[in-house]
Design a protein around this motif. Sequence first.
Motif, PDB file in Angstrom:
ATOM      1  N   GLY A  10     -32.324 -45.855  81.237  1.00 27.09           N
ATOM      2  CA  GLY A  10     -31.732 -45.533  82.539  1.00 27.09           C
ATOM      3  C   GLY A  10     -32.831 -45.306  83.573  1.00 27.09           C
ATOM      4  N   ALA A  11     -33.852 -44.589  83.151  1.00 24.75           N
ATOM      5  CA  ALA A  11     -34.948 -44.289  84.089  1.00 24.75           C
ATOM      6  C   ALA A  11     -35.636 -45.576  84.502  1.00 24.75           C
ATOM      7  CB  ALA A  11     -35.944 -43.360  83.402  1.00 24.75           C
ATOM      8  N   CYS A  12     -35.850 -46.450  83.532  1.00 23.89           N
ATOM      9  CA  CYS A  12     -36.524 -47.723  83.836  1.00 23.89           C
ATOM     10  C   CYS A  12     -35.666 -48.545  84.787  1.00 23.89           C
ATOM     11  CB  CYS A  12     -36.755 -48.523  82.547  1.00 23.89           C
ATOM     12  SG  CYS A  12     -37.350 -50.196  82.892  1.00 23.89           S
ATOM     13  N   ALA A  13     -34.388 -48.602  84.433  1.00 21.71           N
ATOM     14  CA  ALA A  13     -33.492 -49.400  85.276  1.00 21.71           C
ATOM     15  C   ALA A  13     -33.513 -48.841  86.691  1.00 21.71           C
ATOM     16  CB  ALA A  13     -32.077 -49.354  84.707  1.00 21.71           C
ATOM     17  N   CYS A  16     -36.712 -49.863  88.259  1.00 18.43           N
ATOM     18  CA  CYS A  16     -36.768 -51.293  88.546  1.00 18.43           C
ATOM     19  C   CYS A  16     -35.635 -51.689  89.487  1.00 18.43           C
ATOM     20  CB  CYS A  16     -36.639 -52.078  87.225  1.00 18.43           C
ATOM     21  SG  CYS A  16     -37.758 -51.494  85.956  1.00 18.43           S
ATOM     22  N   ASP A  17     -34.732 -50.714  89.733  1.00 17.12           N
ATOM     23  CA  ASP A  17     -33.585 -51.006  90.590  1.00 17.12           C
ATOM     24  C   ASP A  17     -32.793 -52.210  90.076  1.00 17.12           C
ATOM     25  OD1 ASP A  17     -31.942 -50.285  92.611  1.00 17.12           O
ATOM     26  OD2 ASP A  17     -32.816 -51.645  94.039  1.00 17.12           O
ATOM     27  N   MET A  18     -32.854 -52.448  88.753  1.00 15.90           N
ATOM     28  CA  MET A  18     -32.008 -53.486  88.162  1.00 15.90           C
ATOM     29  C   MET A  18     -30.624 -52.897  87.934  1.00 15.90           C
ATOM     30  SD  MET A  18     -34.577 -54.986  85.196  1.00 15.90           S
ATOM     31  CE  MET A  18     -33.933 -53.700  84.153  1.00 15.90           C
ATOM     32  N   SER A  19     -30.458 -51.572  88.059  1.00 19.62           N
ATOM     33  CA  SER A  19     -29.234 -50.917  87.617  1.00 19.62           C
ATOM     34  C   SER A  19     -28.123 -51.163  88.626  1.00 19.62           C
ATOM     35  CB  SER A  19     -29.477 -49.407  87.550  1.00 19.62           C
ATOM     36  OG  SER A  19     -29.599 -48.914  88.884  1.00 19.62           O
ATOM     37  N   ARG A  20     -26.950 -50.892  88.128  1.00 16.17           N
ATOM     38  CA  ARG A  20     -25.786 -50.896  89.014  1.00 16.17           C
ATOM     39  C   ARG A  20     -25.246 -49.476  89.071  1.00 16.17           C
ATOM     40  NH1 ARG A  20     -21.272 -54.317  88.140  1.00 16.17           N
ATOM     41  NH2 ARG A  20     -21.448 -53.908  85.911  1.00 16.17           N
ATOM     42  N   ILE A  21     -26.150 -48.540  89.263  1.00 18.21           N
ATOM     43  CA  ILE A  21     -25.749 -47.126  89.323  1.00 18.21           C
ATOM     44  C   ILE A  21     -25.322 -46.795  90.744  1.00 18.21           C
ATOM     45  CG2 ILE A  21     -26.508 -44.735  89.088  1.00 18.21           C
ATOM     46  CD1 ILE A  21     -28.471 -45.650  86.934  1.00 18.21           C
ATOM     47  N   VAL A  22     -24.071 -46.363  90.884  1.00 21.95           N
ATOM     48  CA  VAL A  22     -23.537 -45.952  92.183  1.00 21.95           C
ATOM     49  C   VAL A  22     -23.301 -44.447  92.145  1.00 21.95           C
ATOM     50  CG1 VAL A  22     -21.664 -46.267  93.853  1.00 21.95           C
ATOM     51  CG2 VAL A  22     -22.361 -48.185  92.398  1.00 21.95           C
ATOM     52  N   ARG A  23     -24.005 -43.717  93.004  1.00 17.94           N
ATOM     53  CA  ARG A  23     -23.717 -42.278  93.072  1.00 17.94           C
ATOM     54  C   ARG A  23     -22.478 -42.088  93.948  1.00 17.94           C
ATOM     55  NH1 ARG A  23     -28.326 -37.822  93.491  1.00 17.94           N
ATOM     56  NH2 ARG A  23     -28.519 -38.616  91.346  1.00 17.94           N
ATOM     57  N   VAL A  24     -21.441 -41.545  93.334  1.00 15.84           N
ATOM     58  CA  VAL A  24     -20.143 -41.415  93.989  1.00 15.84           C
ATOM     59  C   VAL A  24     -19.848 -39.951  94.297  1.00 15.84           C
ATOM     60  CG1 VAL A  24     -17.660 -41.797  93.735  1.00 15.84           C
ATOM     61  CG2 VAL A  24     -19.279 -43.457  92.797  1.00 15.84           C
ATOM     62  N   ASP A 294     -22.858 -45.497  86.320  1.00 15.35           N
ATOM     63  CA  ASP A 294     -23.563 -46.721  85.923  1.00 15.35           C
ATOM     64  C   ASP A 294     -22.513 -47.759  85.551  1.00 15.35           C
ATOM     65  OD1 ASP A 294     -26.178 -47.541  83.463  1.00 15.35           O
ATOM     66  OD2 ASP A 294     -24.954 -48.770  84.836  1.00 15.35           O
ATOM     67  N   LEU A 295     -22.263 -48.690  86.429  1.00 16.36           N
ATOM     68  CA  LEU A 295     -21.160 -49.645  86.240  1.00 16.36           C
ATOM     69  C   LEU A 295     -21.347 -50.473  84.974  1.00 16.36           C
ATOM     70  CD1 LEU A 295     -20.541 -50.800  89.917  1.00 16.36           C
ATOM     71  CD2 LEU A 295     -19.565 -48.852  88.672  1.00 16.36           C
ATOM     72  N   ASP A 296     -22.593 -50.612  84.499  1.00 18.69           N
ATOM     73  CA  ASP A 296     -22.807 -51.369  83.259  1.00 18.69           C
ATOM     74  C   ASP A 296     -22.248 -50.632  82.043  1.00 18.69           C
ATOM     75  OD1 ASP A 296     -26.029 -52.726  84.318  1.00 18.69           O
ATOM     76  OD2 ASP A 296     -23.961 -53.446  84.598  1.00 18.69           O
ATOM     77  N   TRP A 297     -21.972 -49.335  82.190  1.00 23.89           N
ATOM     78  CA  TRP A 297     -21.345 -48.555  81.109  1.00 23.89           C
ATOM     79  C   TRP A 297     -19.990 -49.164  80.762  1.00 23.89           C
ATOM     80  CZ3 TRP A 297     -21.197 -42.423  81.524  1.00 23.89           C
ATOM     81  CH2 TRP A 297     -20.822 -41.888  80.297  1.00 23.89           C
ATOM     82  N   CYS A 298     -19.328 -49.720  81.771  1.00 24.24           N
ATOM     83  CA  CYS A 298     -17.990 -50.305  81.552  1.00 24.24           C
ATOM     84  C   CYS A 298     -18.041 -51.379  80.474  1.00 24.24           C
ATOM     85  CB  CYS A 298     -17.463 -50.913  82.854  1.00 24.24           C
ATOM     86  SG  CYS A 298     -17.292 -49.731  84.194  1.00 24.24           S
ATOM     87  N   ARG A 299     -19.153 -52.136  80.433  1.00 22.78           N
ATOM     88  CA  ARG A 299     -19.252 -53.265  79.493  1.00 22.78           C
ATOM     89  C   ARG A 299     -19.213 -52.800  78.047  1.00 22.78           C
ATOM     90  NH1 ARG A 299     -24.054 -56.128  83.031  1.00 22.78           N
ATOM     91  NH2 ARG A 299     -22.690 -56.939  84.691  1.00 22.78           N
ATOM     92  N   GLN A 300     -19.662 -51.546  77.806  1.00 21.25           N
ATOM     93  CA  GLN A 300     -19.654 -51.040  76.429  1.00 21.25           C
ATOM     94  C   GLN A 300     -18.235 -50.914  75.887  1.00 21.25           C
ATOM     95  OE1 GLN A 300     -23.503 -48.144  77.151  1.00 21.25           O
ATOM     96  NE2 GLN A 300     -22.166 -47.698  75.437  1.00 21.25           N
ATOM     97  N   TYR A 301     -17.251 -50.899  76.783  1.00 26.97           N
ATOM     98  CA  TYR A 301     -15.860 -50.827  76.330  1.00 26.97           C
ATOM     99  C   TYR A 301     -15.154 -52.160  76.548  1.00 26.97           C
ATOM    100  CZ  TYR A 301     -16.648 -45.937  75.556  1.00 26.97           C
ATOM    101  OH  TYR A 301     -17.154 -44.761  75.052  1.00 26.97           O
ATOM    102  N   LYS A 302     -15.459 -52.816  77.692  1.00 29.66           N
ATOM    103  CA  LYS A 302     -14.811 -54.101  77.986  1.00 29.66           C
ATOM    104  C   LYS A 302     -15.248 -55.205  77.020  1.00 29.66           C
ATOM    105  CE  LYS A 302     -14.433 -53.281  83.014  1.00 29.66           C
ATOM    106  NZ  LYS A 302     -12.968 -53.232  83.187  1.00 29.66           N
ATOM    107  N   ASN A 303     -16.470 -55.095  76.506  1.00 28.86           N
ATOM    108  CA  ASN A 303     -16.992 -56.162  75.624  1.00 28.86           C
ATOM    109  C   ASN A 303     -16.807 -55.844  74.147  1.00 28.86           C
ATOM    110  OD1 ASN A 303     -17.778 -57.285  77.990  1.00 28.86           O
ATOM    111  ND2 ASN A 303     -19.987 -56.878  77.739  1.00 28.86           N
TER     112      ASN A 303
END
Length: 328
Positions: A10-13, A16-24, A294-303
């Motif tokens: 998470g820290a690396c992402a 690197c700003d590769m993340s899709r982390i949205v602070r809501v 972290d929107l990529d968290w969704c993939r752990q369930y969707k996939n």
Amino acid sequence: MPGAGTTAVGACARLCDMSRIVRVGAAQLGPIERHHSREEVVARLVSLLQAAADDGCRLVVYPELALTTFFPRWFVDDIATADHWYETHMPNEATQPLFDEAQRLGIGFCLGYALLEHDPVGDAIRRWNVQTLVERDGSIVGTFKKVHIPGHEGHEPDRPFQHLERYYFEPSPEGFHVWDAFGGRVGMMICNDRRWPESYREMGMQGVEMILCGYNTPLHYAPDPSQDPLQGFHNALVMQSGAYQNGTFVIGVAKGGTEEGVPSLAESSIIAPSGEILASATTDGDELITADCDLDWCRQYKNTLFDMDRYRRPEVYTRLSAPPRNAP
Ligand code: ING
């Protein structure tokens, strides 16, 4: 994943700003009384927006009917005398300061309000309970009309207060939509919509990663008072289930506290695709809660568990969109 910010990945992402982390930010409101002007309310909304900016948020979610008191608690013989509770366009003079400040801060937001439209066809008036989603650049992404309209159609004077949403609002003919926004797939629902699993699944099948939901929920439910002590439990139950079963974040935002003498549920929360509550309000007033989604968290369930193309069985789900039993 306990939260992207707490792992090396998470820290690396993040770096690197590769993340899709949205602070809501979930911007819960306390009561809005009938004497509160829209200008007074918008000042409260702007204050919450600025607190969200100080906390680094990119998106702020406000409650259902966030510009006025919950006016369906009263009956009026001539519905035209209720027109002042509705907006006729968005933004407008009263809400422009919110739009301006959000654009200056580079924050998007989701705002619930009552909308009155003059339908050119037949010169009819249409009345909707809506949420409008605004991007960080100030552009309007879309407007959602509430699908499930609870309560009753006519005056029921024996009730301690009315819940006349079916008198003041039409049910949406448009259903649920998901938009590309904030780097992901974003959908909306309003209050009673959150109690129906179909709401989440309709968006889940469109790949939704974040569902934004405002609500006004009186603690007393006149048709069955045994549900009163369970309001908080039911609120969390349906949103946590919907989040998990569709691999999506759910942001539930209350207008809570005792509004015009009616105690209403607060307990705003930010819920992860795992169904875990990441943040929840602790007051029943104006309160901002935030979480890194972290929107990529969704993939752990969707996939995996909820790979819908692989595991759903629509060929045997023959009743889910069938007309009501008493339909002709
Ligand atoms: N309100 C309520 C909701 O679904 C309601 C309706 C009232 C349900 C009281 C239960 C108890 O949360 C809205 N605005 O839909």
